[in-house]
Design a protein around this motif. Sequence first.
Motif, PDB file in Angstrom:
ATOM      1  N   PRO A 396      76.295  33.812  35.591  1.00 40.70           N
ATOM      2  CA  PRO A 396      75.879  34.095  34.209  1.00 40.70           C
ATOM      3  C   PRO A 396      76.390  32.724  33.419  1.00 40.70           C
ATOM      4  O   PRO A 396      77.081  32.143  33.592  1.00 40.70           O
ATOM      5  CB  PRO A 396      77.054  35.067  33.858  1.00 40.70           C
ATOM      6  CG  PRO A 396      77.339  35.711  35.229  1.00 40.70           C
ATOM      7  CD  PRO A 396      77.087  34.783  36.340  1.00 40.70           C
ATOM      8  N   GLU A 397      75.407  32.670  32.405  1.00 46.28           N
ATOM      9  CA  GLU A 397      75.645  31.437  31.283  1.00 46.28           C
ATOM     10  C   GLU A 397      77.018  31.577  30.871  1.00 46.28           C
ATOM     11  O   GLU A 397      77.500  32.680  30.419  1.00 46.28           O
ATOM     12  CB  GLU A 397      74.644  31.419  30.198  1.00 46.28           C
ATOM     13  CG  GLU A 397      74.436  30.342  29.397  1.00 46.28           C
ATOM     14  CD  GLU A 397      73.318  30.279  28.618  1.00 46.28           C
ATOM     15  OE1 GLU A 397      73.372  29.422  27.653  1.00 46.28           O
ATOM     16  OE2 GLU A 397      72.581  30.995  28.764  1.00 46.28           O
ATOM     17  N   GLY A 398      77.808  30.439  30.622  1.00 41.04           N
ATOM     18  CA  GLY A 398      79.042  30.399  29.969  1.00 41.04           C
ATOM     19  C   GLY A 398      80.349  30.504  31.162  1.00 41.04           C
ATOM     20  O   GLY A 398      81.325  30.453  30.537  1.00 41.04           O
ATOM     21  N   ALA A 405      83.408  32.616  38.524  1.00 41.50           N
ATOM     22  CA  ALA A 405      82.393  32.428  39.549  1.00 41.50           C
ATOM     23  C   ALA A 405      82.442  32.948  40.800  1.00 41.50           C
ATOM     24  O   ALA A 405      81.501  33.554  41.103  1.00 41.50           O
ATOM     25  CB  ALA A 405      82.469  30.621  39.652  1.00 41.50           C
ATOM     26  N   LEU A 406      83.691  33.413  41.042  1.00 41.33           N
ATOM     27  CA  LEU A 406      83.932  34.078  42.327  1.00 41.33           C
ATOM     28  C   LEU A 406      83.363  35.508  42.121  1.00 41.33           C
ATOM     29  O   LEU A 406      82.940  36.394  42.881  1.00 41.33           O
ATOM     30  CB  LEU A 406      85.507  34.061  42.906  1.00 41.33           C
ATOM     31  CG  LEU A 406      85.704  32.574  43.659  1.00 41.33           C
ATOM     32  CD1 LEU A 406      87.120  32.725  43.813  1.00 41.33           C
ATOM     33  CD2 LEU A 406      84.792  32.503  44.842  1.00 41.33           C
ATOM     34  N   ARG A 407      83.863  35.940  41.286  1.00 37.02           N
ATOM     35  CA  ARG A 407      83.471  37.488  40.674  1.00 37.02           C
ATOM     36  C   ARG A 407      82.011  37.408  40.440  1.00 37.02           C
ATOM     37  O   ARG A 407      81.427  38.633  40.998  1.00 37.02           O
ATOM     38  CB  ARG A 407      84.257  37.749  39.364  1.00 37.02           C
ATOM     39  CG  ARG A 407      85.744  38.167  39.450  1.00 37.02           C
ATOM     40  CD  ARG A 407      86.293  39.058  38.183  1.00 37.02           C
ATOM     41  NE  ARG A 407      86.621  38.001  37.296  1.00 37.02           N
ATOM     42  CZ  ARG A 407      87.645  37.382  36.953  1.00 37.02           C
ATOM     43  NH1 ARG A 407      88.813  37.846  37.758  1.00 37.02           N
ATOM     44  NH2 ARG A 407      87.776  36.448  36.177  1.00 37.02           N
ATOM     45  N   LEU A 409      79.863  35.978  42.220  1.00 37.68           N
ATOM     46  CA  LEU A 409      79.056  35.797  43.374  1.00 37.68           C
ATOM     47  C   LEU A 409      79.478  37.148  44.218  1.00 37.68           C
ATOM     48  O   LEU A 409      78.344  37.517  44.681  1.00 37.68           O
ATOM     49  CB  LEU A 409      80.002  34.731  44.099  1.00 37.68           C
ATOM     50  CG  LEU A 409      79.150  34.489  45.683  1.00 37.68           C
ATOM     51  CD1 LEU A 409      77.979  33.955  45.538  1.00 37.68           C
ATOM     52  CD2 LEU A 409      80.119  33.549  46.360  1.00 37.68           C
ATOM     53  N   VAL A 410      80.448  37.652  43.903  1.00 38.33           N
ATOM     54  CA  VAL A 410      80.668  38.861  44.654  1.00 38.33           C
ATOM     55  C   VAL A 410      79.905  40.048  44.193  1.00 38.33           C
ATOM     56  O   VAL A 410      79.290  41.049  44.736  1.00 38.33           O
ATOM     57  CB  VAL A 410      82.083  39.553  44.583  1.00 38.33           C
ATOM     58  CG1 VAL A 410      82.482  40.840  44.925  1.00 38.33           C
ATOM     59  CG2 VAL A 410      82.952  38.720  45.337  1.00 38.33           C
ATOM     60  N   ALA A 411      79.563  40.025  42.833  1.00 33.69           N
ATOM     61  CA  ALA A 411      78.758  40.836  42.001  1.00 33.69           C
ATOM     62  C   ALA A 411      77.284  40.732  42.482  1.00 33.69           C
ATOM     63  O   ALA A 411      76.439  41.568  42.628  1.00 33.69           O
ATOM     64  CB  ALA A 411      79.021  40.787  40.490  1.00 33.69           C
ATOM     65  N   ALA A 412      76.961  39.622  42.780  1.00 33.42           N
ATOM     66  CA  ALA A 412      75.494  39.340  43.341  1.00 33.42           C
ATOM     67  C   ALA A 412      75.254  39.860  44.621  1.00 33.42           C
ATOM     68  O   ALA A 412      73.930  39.881  45.035  1.00 33.42           O
ATOM     69  CB  ALA A 412      75.278  37.931  43.042  1.00 33.42           C
TER      70      ALA A 412
END
Length: 543
Positions: A396-398, A405-407, A409-412
């Motif tokens: 996500p932007e921002g 960033a880890l959150r 990645l996991v959400a992806a």
Amino acid sequence: MSDVISVEVVSSPNDDEATALVTELVNARVASKLTAQDPTLWGPAAESESAIRLSWTTLHETSRPLLAEIDALRADLRAEGIDRIVLAGMGGSSLAPEVITATAGVPLVVLDTTDPGQVADALAGDLSRTLLVVSSKSGSTVETDSHRRIFEKAFTDAGIDAASRLVVVTDPGSPLAESATRAGYRKVFLADPHVGGRYSALTAFGLVPAGLAGADVAALLDDAAQAATALSDDSADNPALVLAAALGAAHARGAEKVVFADTGSGVKGFPDWVEQLIAESTGKDGTGLLPVAVEGPDAPGFADAGPDATTVAVGPTTEAAALATSGRLGGLFLLWEYATAMVGRVLGINPFDQPDVEAAKKAARSLLDAPGAGAAQAPAFTDGPVQVYAGGDWLPEGTATVADALRALVAAAPEYGYLAVQAYLDRLDDASAAVLRPELARRAGLQTTFGWGPRFLHSTGQYHKGGHQNGVFLQLTGDSEVTVEVPGRPYDLGTLQLAQALGDGQVLIERGRPVLRLHLTDRAAGLVHVVEASQRVAREGSS
């Protein structure tokens, strides 16, 4: 170590589908045909490859002449005061010897890395007592060739005749065999060319370095010989058939991950060896089994396994009926080789090729041909001692912290996907990176693997590209305080290590997979920062 090691597939030992598969495999005489090296077992498309990859079924007999050669060379080395064995090899050339020597409790320095710090530490050992074993089927493996060049120069610089300190294990007629013979290396062991790397535990690739280090490799062959009769039997009691059927039936229900926990087997590092065997053999054509090595039976991923995973406990035989018994280590190797080849038939794939491994190698080579290409990429942001790079459009932007960033990645990851943590670091000095596997698995609610780069490229790397496309990938890279030049090559190890990470990441991104790279500008502080950030990760719906 226990006299008999048991293997229990906890999830489904009495499954009706598995029982039906066992009957099907027995009726097709798969076990006896496999022992007879019948290349038709996996269909016409696999037949040409299978025809030159099945000699592992009789290695407990055909490898015996090696024993006298190993014993004679070891005696000569000890008489000269050479008792420090360093192994340069990747994948099957290093994983089996490491398991054998660790289980036997004898020292072996294993170089399956391009990390300059780890290689520098190996070079800092007493070279006057050191022999380098160079193990490669062709000799073209870039990591192993680099190690050979580095050690050859180090021996020469120390006033030691380098040729007298190099032993080669390779295939007959390989470029390495020819160059080693021309250079007058101390000895060239020729392995059976009809055995692929991941099935080579009982060939010269497994036996020579382990035997020179002091392991009882004759006992390994005895163990395998004892297990071979049962594994060749077209019977519902054949433990390999039972294992293959249990894993195949679980996969058909959507359990494509296989989670391994040791429950006191006494075998050191077995999950790392079986990980390569299973992932590289089955992870292709969009299918396969993803092995997940965990820290023990109470670890996240095993204790809380969901419907996408089959749990496998490897330990001493108990009063509870084990799914399969294998004798000791040699039998354990052979059991899983048979079971993995049989699973290939169940899944309808060729278990002896690795069609996607070369992609990452080619990408790394292209980056080496364009020095600075990786360094030119700007990070998405920097958070303390960590530079953050994101491949793809999933971040996500921002986003401004490692934890966020880890959150993301996991959400992806899709439902019942997996997270692969890939550490291109020093697996000795940076060993604390491995804590990220249980930390992230516990919080993300995803099956989570951990691999040291670049060695995982020779194992789970095949599955990442060729298997189920439901993974998300966390790469760890880092600055090094030392530089190790590769003689005769226009790059140093640090440059090679980064190119390997970037090359593999590039291939994954091209295949639509999310890749997050965390570059540690200070390794010690950066690892602390990343671990602390991992403790603040939670996937929606997970605890």
